[in-house]
Design a protein around this motif. Structure first.
Motif, PDB file in Angstrom:
ATOM      1  N   SER A  53     -33.883  -9.472  12.013  1.00 53.97           N
ATOM      2  CA  SER A  53     -34.192  -9.699  13.420  1.00 53.97           C
ATOM      3  C   SER A  53     -33.696  -8.522  14.254  1.00 53.97           C
ATOM      4  O   SER A  53     -32.550  -8.097  14.117  1.00 53.97           O
ATOM      5  N   LEU A  56     -34.664  -7.180  21.201  1.00 55.39           N
ATOM      6  CA  LEU A  56     -35.451  -6.374  22.129  1.00 55.39           C
ATOM      7  C   LEU A  56     -34.881  -6.437  23.536  1.00 55.39           C
ATOM      8  O   LEU A  56     -34.793  -5.429  24.222  1.00 55.39           O
ATOM      9  N   VAL A  87     -34.617 -11.937  23.597  1.00 60.11           N
ATOM     10  CA  VAL A  87     -35.937 -11.760  23.010  1.00 60.11           C
ATOM     11  C   VAL A  87     -35.734 -10.958  21.733  1.00 60.11           C
ATOM     12  O   VAL A  87     -35.154  -9.870  21.761  1.00 60.11           O
ATOM     13  N   THR A  88     -36.192 -11.507  20.613  1.00 59.97           N
ATOM     14  CA  THR A  88     -36.002 -10.848  19.326  1.00 59.97           C
ATOM     15  C   THR A  88     -37.333 -10.690  18.608  1.00 59.97           C
ATOM     16  O   THR A  88     -38.297 -11.407  18.894  1.00 59.97           O
ATOM     17  N   PHE A  89     -37.362  -9.746  17.687  1.00 61.40           N
ATOM     18  CA  PHE A  89     -38.525  -9.541  16.827  1.00 61.40           C
ATOM     19  C   PHE A  89     -38.067  -9.746  15.392  1.00 61.40           C
ATOM     20  O   PHE A  89     -37.107  -9.112  14.953  1.00 61.40           O
ATOM     21  N   THR A 117     -47.975 -12.417  22.545  1.00 61.53           N
ATOM     22  CA  THR A 117     -46.526 -12.302  22.388  1.00 61.53           C
ATOM     23  C   THR A 117     -46.182 -11.285  21.309  1.00 61.53           C
ATOM     24  O   THR A 117     -45.297 -10.454  21.488  1.00 61.53           O
ATOM     25  N   TYR A 118     -46.894 -11.336  20.184  1.00 60.91           N
ATOM     26  CA  TYR A 118     -46.660 -10.373  19.113  1.00 60.91           C
ATOM     27  C   TYR A 118     -46.965  -8.949  19.585  1.00 60.91           C
ATOM     28  O   TYR A 118     -46.214  -8.016  19.287  1.00 60.91           O
ATOM     29  N   LYS A 121     -44.147  -7.667  21.755  1.00 54.54           N
ATOM     30  CA  LYS A 121     -42.956  -7.374  20.950  1.00 54.54           C
ATOM     31  C   LYS A 121     -43.153  -6.119  20.111  1.00 54.54           C
ATOM     32  O   LYS A 121     -42.233  -5.319  19.952  1.00 54.54           O
ATOM     33  N   ARG A 122     -44.362  -5.918  19.576  1.00 56.93           N
ATOM     34  CA  ARG A 122     -44.652  -4.715  18.806  1.00 56.93           C
ATOM     35  C   ARG A 122     -44.501  -3.465  19.684  1.00 56.93           C
ATOM     36  O   ARG A 122     -43.914  -2.465  19.281  1.00 56.93           O
ATOM     37  N   LEU A 124     -42.677  -3.228  22.443  1.00 61.63           N
ATOM     38  CA  LEU A 124     -41.265  -3.074  22.780  1.00 61.63           C
ATOM     39  C   LEU A 124     -40.481  -2.442  21.628  1.00 61.63           C
ATOM     40  O   LEU A 124     -39.570  -1.646  21.861  1.00 61.63           O
TER      41      LEU A 124
END
Length: 144
Positions: A53, A56, A87-89, A117-118, A121-122, A124
């Motif tokens: 994880s 972000l 917020v995490t990826f 959302t993906y 995050k990508r 970021l």
């Protein structure tokens, strides 16, 4: 370059596939893990990890004041609480290639890649950590 905050996570998704290598969300993820293990054994990659994880956006913490009634007086205490969660990826695999560069891979379906959302995050991950995510589609992985 900013330091990357990472941690190993336990998957909150349902485990759908289990083999001698472990438990996976999909069979394609298990197949990709087997390929990466072979690459690591040959010395092409190193430091292979699963379910990592990346943070972000940090959690927002605020101070909350609460009144405590004691026997002789009322006291106000300051307490730090989380107002917004971080917020995490979550990446399926991370490893370092033979040049030492960090690689991050995900195995998802076409529908998940189109999720807004993906996509955010990508972007970021690329903007904040300068990490390009390698995307492996479930349908493509089965045909290889």
């Amino acid at each position: 370059m900013k330091p990357v905050k990472t941690k190993l996570i336990t998957s909150d998704k349902k485990i759908k596939y289990t083999n001698h290598l472990g438990s996976f969300v999909s069979q394609a993820e298990a197949e990709r893990y087997a390929v990466l293990l072979e690459m690591q054994a040959k010395g092409l990659i190193s430091d292979l990890q699963r379910r990592v994880s990346f943070t972000l956006i940090e959690a927002v913490k605020v101070y909350k004041y609460e009144r405590v009634v004691l026997k002789t007086k009322t006291k106000t205490r300051k307490k730090k609480v989380t107002a917004e969660s971080p917020v995490t990826f979550e990446a399926n695999f991370t490893y370092r290639n033979k040049h030492g560069k960090l690689r991050v891979e995900v195995v998802r379906t076409d529908k998940e890649y189109k999720d807004p959302t993906y996509i955010i995050k990508r972007k970021l991950m690329r903007y904040l950590h300068n990490i390009v995510i390698i995307e492996n589609k479930l349908t493509l992985m089965r045909n290889i």
